[in-house]
Each structure stands twice: as C-alpha cells, then as structure tokens.
Design an enzyme around this catalytic site. Structure first.
Site, mmCIF file in Angstrom:
data_model
loop_
_atom_site.group_PDB
_atom_site.id
_atom_site.type_symbol
_atom_site.label_atom_id
_atom_site.label_comp_id
_atom_site.label_asym_id
_atom_site.label_seq_id
_atom_site.Cartn_x
_atom_site.Cartn_y
_atom_site.Cartn_z
ATOM 1 N N HIS A 32 0.827 -1.213 0.000
ATOM 2 C CA HIS A 32 0.000 0.000 0.000
ATOM 3 C C HIS A 32 0.860 1.261 0.000
ATOM 4 C CE1 HIS A 32 -4.142 -1.679 0.504
ATOM 5 N NE2 HIS A 32 -3.433 -2.725 0.898
ATOM 6 N N THR A 33 2.051 1.151 -0.532
ATOM 7 C CA THR A 33 2.925 2.315 -0.683
ATOM 8 C C THR A 33 2.878 2.894 -2.086
ATOM 9 O OG1 THR A 33 4.718 0.728 -1.066
ATOM 10 C CG2 THR A 33 4.574 1.689 1.135
ATOM 11 N N GLY A 128 -8.323 -14.131 -6.641
ATOM 12 C CA GLY A 128 -8.681 -13.795 -5.272
ATOM 13 C C GLY A 128 -7.612 -14.125 -4.256
ATOM 14 N N GLY A 130 -4.612 -12.496 -3.992
ATOM 15 C CA GLY A 130 -3.676 -11.392 -3.795
ATOM 16 C C GLY A 130 -2.438 -11.503 -4.652
ATOM 17 N N LEU A 131 -2.526 -12.221 -5.771
ATOM 18 C CA LEU A 131 -1.373 -12.453 -6.641
ATOM 19 C C LEU A 131 -1.543 -11.758 -7.994
ATOM 20 C CD1 LEU A 131 -0.851 -16.235 -5.808
ATOM 21 C CD2 LEU A 131 0.287 -14.254 -4.783
ATOM 22 N N ASP A 178 1.106 -3.521 -9.417
ATOM 23 C CA ASP A 178 0.737 -4.832 -9.961
ATOM 24 C C ASP A 178 0.939 -4.893 -11.465
ATOM 25 O OD1 ASP A 178 0.072 -5.379 -7.370
ATOM 26 O OD2 ASP A 178 -2.091 -5.449 -7.707
#
Length: 392
Positions: A32-33, A128, A130-131, A178
């Site tokens: 979350h940076t 789902g 987180g990848l 991502d």
C-alpha cells in the site's frame, strides 16, 4: 501455448494470430505504498494468464475465459463505458474491456472498429489470492493488442494504461505496482520500483543459490478490493498527506514520523488515520532496508524486515485476517526466517522465507495449524522470480 490455441479454435472456429502471456506477482515488501508515491519490490511468478488472440474489423470485442463460467462475452468497442458512467461491470470481462476502452481514450486506437478482437484466456494465476490475477489479465490483453495493432507500446506504458483501465473503467483505485510487475519484471530478479517517477531497478534475487526458498501460502480466503476497504485506506492516506501539507506520504521521511504524527493529532486527525500514516512511512523504510541487505549479499537478513512489515499491515493498516496471521505465526514458530502477508490484504496470500532444508517442515506446520483452527487447507508453492509479459 498449444492448450490456449486449442481453446481459441474450439471457441471461435479458427486459429489465433498469436499467443501472449503475462504473469501474476508476489510483493516481497512495500504494501500500500505505491499509491502513496512510495517504493515497492515485487517479483513475477511463473503463473501466467495466457491469451490467444486475433484482430477483428467490425468493431466487436469478443472475450472468452476457459477459467470462468459462461460463454463468449460480446461487446461493441465504440459503446464501452466505465462502471462509474453507467457501464456494466460485467465480472471478469470488465478488465479486458477496460483495456480496449483506455487504448481508445488515449487515441492509440481510433475509428468505430478499432480495437475489435477475439480473445480466449486461460490462466494459472490463482484468483482472489492477492497475486494480481486481474493485472495479469489486463497486461496480457494490452500486450496482445499492442502487437495485433502495431502500437509498439513499451512495457511501462502498458502498465500505466492498464492501471488507468482498472482505476477509471473497472473502478478499483489500485496503484501502479501490480501492472508494472506483470509487464516489466525479469527472470531471476525482484523489481525495485519508485512509484512516483517510475524508475526501476532489477535486483538479483537468486534464492536457490543461497539455499533459500520463498514460499507462497494462498490462504484461499477470497478478497474483493472493489468493496470499499481498499478505497477507504487510500482516502485516509490522501487526507493525511493534505493535512501535513505534502504531495504524498512518501514525502514524510522516517526520521520525521513522530513529529508528523504529533502534528496530525494537534489537527484533530483521529488515531486510525495516524496509524495508516505510520504504516506507509515505516513500510517505505522497510523497502530501503531490504534493498540494503540484498545489496550487501545478506539475503537471510531480510527475514525480520518481512515479519515487521506484516505486524505493520496487521496493526496499523488493518488489512490482515486471522488466516494470514496464522501463516506468519506458525511459519515463524516452525523456523522460517520471516513471513508477511502480500498483496492488497483482506485475505489472499502470505510469503514465507525459509531455508531450503526447512521448507517442507514449515509448510507442514502451516498446514497443520490451519487444520487445527478449522480452516480450509492452504495452497503452498515456491515463488520463483520469473519473466514479465511476452509473446509466446
């Protein structure tokens, strides 16, 4: 490659013009940076979303997934509209549709028919988890369309276009990490990315040569970043930056953190928002620490930094869950060098750094801990730093 081509033939009755692949990713450190203009360090997985594709000249976009229920989704490229503008989210098909929409919005594809294509997808990236299965879907679509239409898009430009597709079309306010990881990572390396100026550095990350392994533990707890929790975290960070008078939380140095937190308290900013700030500032510092230890050829020393990052995600940013916490606790208790949740949070996956000799014992301990807690058995596999998007 042959499987996705065969799938295309079965669906559309002809051979595709080509096949492309884009990987999922795990984030080694830096959670979350990215939307705070900070630092991240992801690596691409060998798991990919593959697309077989051919262009069309009639303005129709037809998409089909071998991994999702339902048949072919058919859309008109000149009628695509973002969810916020009244468009239909349309499940998974919104992601490739968003890519076509943004290519047209950016003037890269013009004319009523431009952007039409037949696409068939097959993916080994767990959804789902987180990848970044959605980023892989976006990036493989953009990479294929760039080749099919001769756009010549550079990988980082593809990443930026795909981020806009997810932000403005699908309605998920994700950062740039991502998509950049899926488009730009290289085999055998982690990617150090400055999310503000998009400068990149490929950092050698050959764990096997050092007798180490990075395990991915998919908790099989599904998350939905579009449900508001992600957006709430981002809004809190942005409001805190405004209160501090800085462009983004990246501009708060670690040595000024306590002063900044006191300033926020004096302005009446609540404790929850202050903890969000503390996470982002300390997480940026942890990325720097990981880089320093890898540059010093002391890979084992990154373990405690990973674990500290998890504590910050759990306590200050509040994006963990009991299953992710259990991975970290049971893995470290069984001898792991370090562990943390990875990805947006609220479920998904964790990473566990282990000695190769301890890998099986740690995986067994995590699995047994899940069974004892009554959780569904996790999926565990090694993260092997792999290549970014490419034509096969």
């Amino acid at each position: 490659m042959s499987d996705v081509s065969a799938g295309f033939r079965e669906v559309y009755g002809t051979d595709p013009e080509g096949v492309w692949a884009a990987p999922g990713r795990v984030n080694l450190i830096g959670e979350h940076t990215d939307y705070n203009d900070g630092f991240v360090m992801p690596l691409a997985l060998p798991h990919t979303c593959r697309a077989a594709a051919s262009p069309r000249t009639d303005g129709k976009l037809r998409v089909h997934s071998g991994d999702a229920p339902g048949g072919v989704v058919e859309l008109r490229v000149d009628e695509l509209a973002p969810v916020a503008a009244g468009g239909d989210r349309g499940g998974w098909a919104a992601y490739p549709a968003g890519v076509v929409w943004v290519l047209r919005e950016e003037g890269l594809l013009s004319g009523a028919a431009a952007g039409g294509a037949d696409l068939h997808y097959e993916s080994t990236v767990p959804t789902g988890a987180g990848l970044s299965s959605s980023a892989a879907l976006e990036v493989v679509t953009a990479t294929a369309l760039s080749d099919l239409y001769g756009l010549g898009l550079a990988p980082q430009h593809i990443a930026q276009l795909c981020q806009r597709a997810e932000n403005d079309f699908v309605g998920v306010p994700c950062g740039i990490m991502d998509q950049t990881a899926s488009a730009c990572c290289t085999e055998g390396h982690a990617l150090f990315l400055d999310a503000r100026d998009l400068t990149q550095r490929q950092v050698p990350f050959d764990l096997a040569a050092k007798g180490l392994r990075l395990l991915v533990v998919d908790t099989r707890v599904k998350h939905e970043l579009g449900d508001g929790a992600y957006a709430n975290r981002r809004a809190a960070c942005e409001s805190a930056a405004r209160a501090l008078g800085v462009p983004a939380l990246r501009d708060v140095p670690a040595e000024r953190l306590e002063t900044a937190l006191k300033d926020l308290a004096s302005l009446g900013v609540d404790d929850t928002v202050r903890r969000r700030v503390r996470h982002v500032v300390t997480e940026n510092q942890r990325v720097r620490e990981v880089i320093e230890r890898l540059d010093a050829d002391d890979t084992r020393a990154i373990g405690p930094v990973l674990t500290a990052g998890h504590a910050s995600c759990r306590d200050d940013f509040e994006i963990s869950c009991p299953e992710l916490d259990l991975v970290v606790e049971s893995g470290c208790a069984a001898g792991a060098l370090g562990a943390r949740m990875t990805g947006g949070g609220f479920g998904g996956s964790a990473i566990v750094l282990v000695e190769v000799a301890d890998a099986d014992a740690v995986a067994k301990a995590v699995t047994e801990a899940f069974a004892a807690a009554g959780h569904r058995a996790p999926r565990i596999f090694p993260a092997v730093p792999s290549a970014g998007a490419r034509r096969l």
